[in-house]
Design a protein around this motif. Sequence first.
Motif, PDB file in Angstrom:
ATOM      1  N   LEU A 136      -9.787   0.697  -3.277  1.00 32.44           N
ATOM      2  CA  LEU A 136      -8.459   0.084  -3.213  1.00 32.44           C
ATOM      3  C   LEU A 136      -7.834  -0.010  -4.604  1.00 32.44           C
ATOM      4  O   LEU A 136      -6.630   0.188  -4.761  1.00 32.44           O
ATOM      5  N   GLU A 137      -8.652  -0.303  -5.606  1.00 33.21           N
ATOM      6  CA  GLU A 137      -8.144  -0.346  -6.974  1.00 33.21           C
ATOM      7  C   GLU A 137      -7.565   1.011  -7.368  1.00 33.21           C
ATOM      8  O   GLU A 137      -6.460   1.105  -7.913  1.00 33.21           O
ATOM      9  N   VAL A 138      -8.300   2.081  -7.089  1.00 34.67           N
ATOM     10  CA  VAL A 138      -7.844   3.432  -7.415  1.00 34.67           C
ATOM     11  C   VAL A 138      -6.540   3.750  -6.682  1.00 34.67           C
ATOM     12  O   VAL A 138      -5.585   4.274  -7.266  1.00 34.67           O
ATOM     13  N   SER A 139      -6.485   3.416  -5.408  1.00 35.95           N
ATOM     14  CA  SER A 139      -5.291   3.678  -4.611  1.00 35.95           C
ATOM     15  C   SER A 139      -4.079   2.940  -5.165  1.00 35.95           C
ATOM     16  O   SER A 139      -2.979   3.500  -5.262  1.00 35.95           O
ATOM     17  N   LEU A 140      -4.275   1.691  -5.546  1.00 37.01           N
ATOM     18  CA  LEU A 140      -3.162   0.902  -6.085  1.00 37.01           C
ATOM     19  C   LEU A 140      -2.703   1.437  -7.441  1.00 37.01           C
ATOM     20  O   LEU A 140      -1.501   1.501  -7.711  1.00 37.01           O
ATOM     21  N   LEU A 158       0.998   2.787  -8.301  1.00 36.02           N
ATOM     22  CA  LEU A 158       1.757   2.211  -9.407  1.00 36.02           C
ATOM     23  C   LEU A 158       2.116   3.243 -10.473  1.00 36.02           C
ATOM     24  O   LEU A 158       2.779   2.919 -11.456  1.00 36.02           O
ATOM     25  N   GLY A 159       1.641   4.482 -10.299  1.00 40.31           N
ATOM     26  CA  GLY A 159       1.955   5.540 -11.257  1.00 40.31           C
ATOM     27  C   GLY A 159       1.153   5.479 -12.540  1.00 40.31           C
ATOM     28  O   GLY A 159       1.512   6.119 -13.531  1.00 40.31           O
ATOM     29  N   LEU A 197      -3.286  -5.522  -7.065  1.00 36.91           N
ATOM     30  CA  LEU A 197      -4.246  -5.047  -8.065  1.00 36.91           C
ATOM     31  C   LEU A 197      -4.824  -6.213  -8.858  1.00 36.91           C
ATOM     32  O   LEU A 197      -6.038  -6.263  -9.112  1.00 36.91           O
ATOM     33  N   ASN A 198      -3.988  -7.165  -9.224  1.00 35.72           N
ATOM     34  CA  ASN A 198      -4.481  -8.350  -9.955  1.00 35.72           C
ATOM     35  C   ASN A 198      -5.483  -9.137  -9.120  1.00 35.72           C
ATOM     36  O   ASN A 198      -6.476  -9.640  -9.649  1.00 35.72           O
ATOM     37  N   GLU A 199      -5.213  -9.248  -7.828  1.00 34.80           N
ATOM     38  CA  GLU A 199      -6.157  -9.945  -6.944  1.00 34.80           C
ATOM     39  C   GLU A 199      -7.511  -9.242  -6.937  1.00 34.80           C
ATOM     40  O   GLU A 199      -8.552  -9.879  -7.074  1.00 34.80           O
ATOM     41  N   LEU A 200      -7.506  -7.920  -6.769  1.00 33.44           N
ATOM     42  CA  LEU A 200      -8.762  -7.171  -6.749  1.00 33.44           C
ATOM     43  C   LEU A 200      -9.526  -7.341  -8.045  1.00 33.44           C
ATOM     44  O   LEU A 200     -10.744  -7.524  -8.045  1.00 33.44           O
ATOM     45  N   ARG A 201      -8.813  -7.273  -9.146  1.00 29.66           N
ATOM     46  CA  ARG A 201      -9.472  -7.358 -10.448  1.00 29.66           C
ATOM     47  C   ARG A 201     -10.001  -8.753 -10.740  1.00 29.66           C
ATOM     48  O   ARG A 201     -10.883  -8.909 -11.571  1.00 29.66           O
ATOM     49  N   SER A 202      -9.517  -9.749 -10.015  1.00 30.22           N
ATOM     50  CA  SER A 202     -10.013 -11.113 -10.224  1.00 30.22           C
ATOM     51  C   SER A 202     -11.459 -11.272  -9.770  1.00 30.22           C
ATOM     52  O   SER A 202     -12.164 -12.159 -10.240  1.00 30.22           O
ATOM     53  N   ALA A 219      -0.337  -5.518  -0.780  1.00 23.53           N
ATOM     54  CA  ALA A 219       0.080  -4.121  -0.913  1.00 23.53           C
ATOM     55  C   ALA A 219       0.982  -3.713   0.249  1.00 23.53           C
ATOM     56  O   ALA A 219       1.981  -3.020   0.052  1.00 23.53           O
ATOM     57  N   ARG A 220       0.643  -4.160   1.444  1.00 25.11           N
ATOM     58  CA  ARG A 220       1.442  -3.798   2.626  1.00 25.11           C
ATOM     59  C   ARG A 220       2.823  -4.446   2.610  1.00 25.11           C
ATOM     60  O   ARG A 220       3.733  -3.976   3.276  1.00 25.11           O
ATOM     61  N   THR A 221       2.953  -5.547   1.885  1.00 24.33           N
ATOM     62  CA  THR A 221       4.247  -6.231   1.825  1.00 24.33           C
ATOM     63  C   THR A 221       4.997  -5.888   0.536  1.00 24.33           C
ATOM     64  O   THR A 221       5.872  -6.628   0.101  1.00 24.33           O
TER      65      THR A 221
END
Length: 198
Positions: free
Chosen positions: A140-144, A148-149, A121-126, A112-114
């Motif tokens: 973090l999921e909510v923030s992402l 992402l809109g 988001l895909n990483e978190l959901r894994s 996310a920082r890069t």
Amino acid sequence: GRRLAALVAYREGLSKYPNSVPLLKAAGRLAIALGWQAAAGTGAPDAARPNPVAWLQAAEQSNTTDFEVQYYLGLGLAAAERPADARPRFESAKRFRATRLPATIQLADLLARTGKPAEALNELRSVGPESPRAVTLGALEVSLLRRLGRSAECRERLKYWRTVDPTSSLLRYESTLLGTPDAALWTHLGADANRVLD
């Protein structure tokens, strides 16, 4: 609980046994936990100044399969503004159960920082199905999703995570960013500096 005294003992041990993998690992892990990774350089381990990245790199050279060394080395490299070096360490550490969740969260943070929020988001959901109550992951999921809109999905996931932990300051803050008033949040945050830092 005497972590500074422990680090002094580790450093004294390293001055006598500079190639001891258990000492390199323990000293590096503790220095990272103390937040000293910002002092990390690229030189060899030095008993005169704490250099957790160098200590952990030396430990890694002796055992490239130690997932804990990989995780803490990733933390140190990320803090030293070396995301390209940190990423493979987090990817390695997330293959092991003990470090899967924290390494995945750190990897998502790094992505996310890069500028790669969708990949983050895909990483978190894994790891989501394995960690249905990991509120940090959820925040973090909510923030992402917000970044992402994807506001409808964001609100749905926020509602779910607030049922898991209705006291989460981060989730409350995310809720305000989505337009839900919460005047009590600022008083709540103002009562404790650690809440603001969180």
